[in-house]
Design a protein around this motif. Structure first.
Motif, PDB file in Angstrom:
ATOM      1  N   ARG A 231      50.705  66.364 -27.239  1.00 54.39           N
ATOM      2  CA  ARG A 231      51.048  65.029 -26.739  1.00 54.39           C
ATOM      3  C   ARG A 231      49.821  64.341 -26.129  1.00 54.39           C
ATOM      4  O   ARG A 231      49.645  63.131 -26.273  1.00 54.39           O
ATOM      5  N   TYR A 232      48.977  65.100 -25.465  1.00 51.60           N
ATOM      6  CA  TYR A 232      47.731  64.555 -24.925  1.00 51.60           C
ATOM      7  C   TYR A 232      46.882  63.965 -26.052  1.00 51.60           C
ATOM      8  O   TYR A 232      46.205  62.962 -25.864  1.00 51.60           O
ATOM      9  N   PHE A 233      46.946  64.595 -27.229  1.00 54.27           N
ATOM     10  CA  PHE A 233      46.195  64.117 -28.394  1.00 54.27           C
ATOM     11  C   PHE A 233      47.079  63.291 -29.345  1.00 54.27           C
ATOM     12  O   PHE A 233      46.856  63.265 -30.545  1.00 54.27           O
TER      13      PHE A 233
ATOM     14  N   ILE B   1      45.739  71.161 -33.053  1.00 54.25           N
ATOM     15  CA  ILE B   1      46.046  70.447 -31.813  1.00 54.25           C
ATOM     16  C   ILE B   1      45.199  69.184 -31.742  1.00 54.25           C
ATOM     17  O   ILE B   1      45.690  68.119 -31.412  1.00 54.25           O
ATOM     18  N   SER B   2      43.920  69.297 -32.074  1.00 49.42           N
ATOM     19  CA  SER B   2      43.034  68.144 -32.164  1.00 49.42           C
ATOM     20  C   SER B   2      42.128  68.336 -33.371  1.00 49.42           C
ATOM     21  O   SER B   2      41.267  69.214 -33.371  1.00 49.42           O
ATOM     22  N   GLN B   3      42.331  67.513 -34.378  1.00 51.58           N
ATOM     23  CA  GLN B   3      41.496  67.605 -35.571  1.00 51.58           C
ATOM     24  C   GLN B   3      40.064  67.171 -35.266  1.00 51.58           C
ATOM     25  O   GLN B   3      39.111  67.769 -35.754  1.00 51.58           O
ATOM     26  N   ALA B   4      39.920  66.173 -34.415  1.00 52.04           N
ATOM     27  CA  ALA B   4      38.588  65.680 -34.068  1.00 52.04           C
ATOM     28  C   ALA B   4      37.735  66.756 -33.407  1.00 52.04           C
ATOM     29  O   ALA B   4      36.523  66.822 -33.617  1.00 52.04           O
ATOM     30  N   MET B   5      38.374  67.637 -32.620  1.00 53.77           N
ATOM     31  CA  MET B   5      37.646  68.711 -31.940  1.00 53.77           C
ATOM     32  C   MET B   5      37.752  70.038 -32.674  1.00 53.77           C
ATOM     33  O   MET B   5      37.211  71.042 -32.213  1.00 53.77           O
ATOM     34  N   GLY B   6      38.466  70.066 -33.801  1.00 54.30           N
ATOM     35  CA  GLY B   6      38.586  71.295 -34.579  1.00 54.30           C
ATOM     36  C   GLY B   6      39.364  72.389 -33.866  1.00 54.30           C
ATOM     37  O   GLY B   6      39.023  73.564 -33.971  1.00 54.30           O
ATOM     38  N   ILE B   7      40.426  72.026 -33.158  1.00 57.66           N
ATOM     39  CA  ILE B   7      41.216  73.004 -32.400  1.00 57.66           C
ATOM     40  C   ILE B   7      42.444  73.402 -33.223  1.00 57.66           C
ATOM     41  O   ILE B   7      43.402  72.638 -33.327  1.00 57.66           O
TER      42      ILE B   7
END
Length: 175
Positions: free
Chosen positions: A54-56, A81-87
């Motif tokens: 939800r944060y992302f 969880i975050s594609q931009a950060m690769g998580i």
């Protein structure tokens, strides 16, 4: 290890694992393993994953639905969880269960099955955790997360060449 107690938390690029544990009252809490330390949170792991999604700008349910659409995985699906950060994380049991622990795909160096049918996961920073599932299950989750990650990242790099149907395999994509 340094243990502290926090109330709020978002999964970040340093998060290696969210392990479900029971506290002294029998409630499921989370032991967070980060690359530089550990601490506990008074929420179960899937709550933390949902809060982080939800944060992302999504939700755990939305990420699970996205994984199904992209890779066709419906049972214990890995998520981004975050594609931009690769998580990228995967669950060790059904994410609907409070006892579900989550492991970061980014930090796994190796894993080893134990005689008691648990698996020890070794992280790239030298830390390790033991989870109550078989080595074969961990191997499957690591492979599925890699496949999901490959498909999703291929869509970003080469949108026209990336698979469009949820049932298409990596082998079919580049055949």
């Amino acid at each position: 290890m340094n243990y502290g107690l926090k109330k709020e938390y978002e999964v970040n690029p340093q998060t290696m694992a969210l392990l479900a544990q029971y506290d002294e009252r029998g409630q499921v809490v989370t032991e967070v393993f980060e690359s530089k330390g550990c601490f506990k949170l008074p929420k179960h792991p899937s709550q933390i994953v949902d809060d982080s999604c939800r944060y992302f700008a999504s939700s755990l349910e939305g990420r699970i639905s996205g994984t199904k659409q992209v890779a066709g995985f419906t049972h214990k699906p890995p998520i981004v969880i975050s594609q931009a950060m690769g998580i990228y994380f995967f669950p060790i049991i059904s994410p609907k269960r409070k006892e579900c622990s989550w492991i970061s795909h980014n930090f796994i160096r190796s894993y080893q099955g134990e005689e008691d049918q648990t698996t020890t996961i070794f992280f790239s920073n030298g830390m390790s955790v033991n989870v109550p599932v078989s080595e074969g299950m961990i191997a499957n989750q690591v492979q599925r997360t890699a496949q999901f990650r490959f498909i999703l990242e291929a869509r970003l790099k080469h949108p026209a060449a990336a698979p469009v149907s949820s049932g298409e395999s990596v082998a079919e994509t580049f055949a």
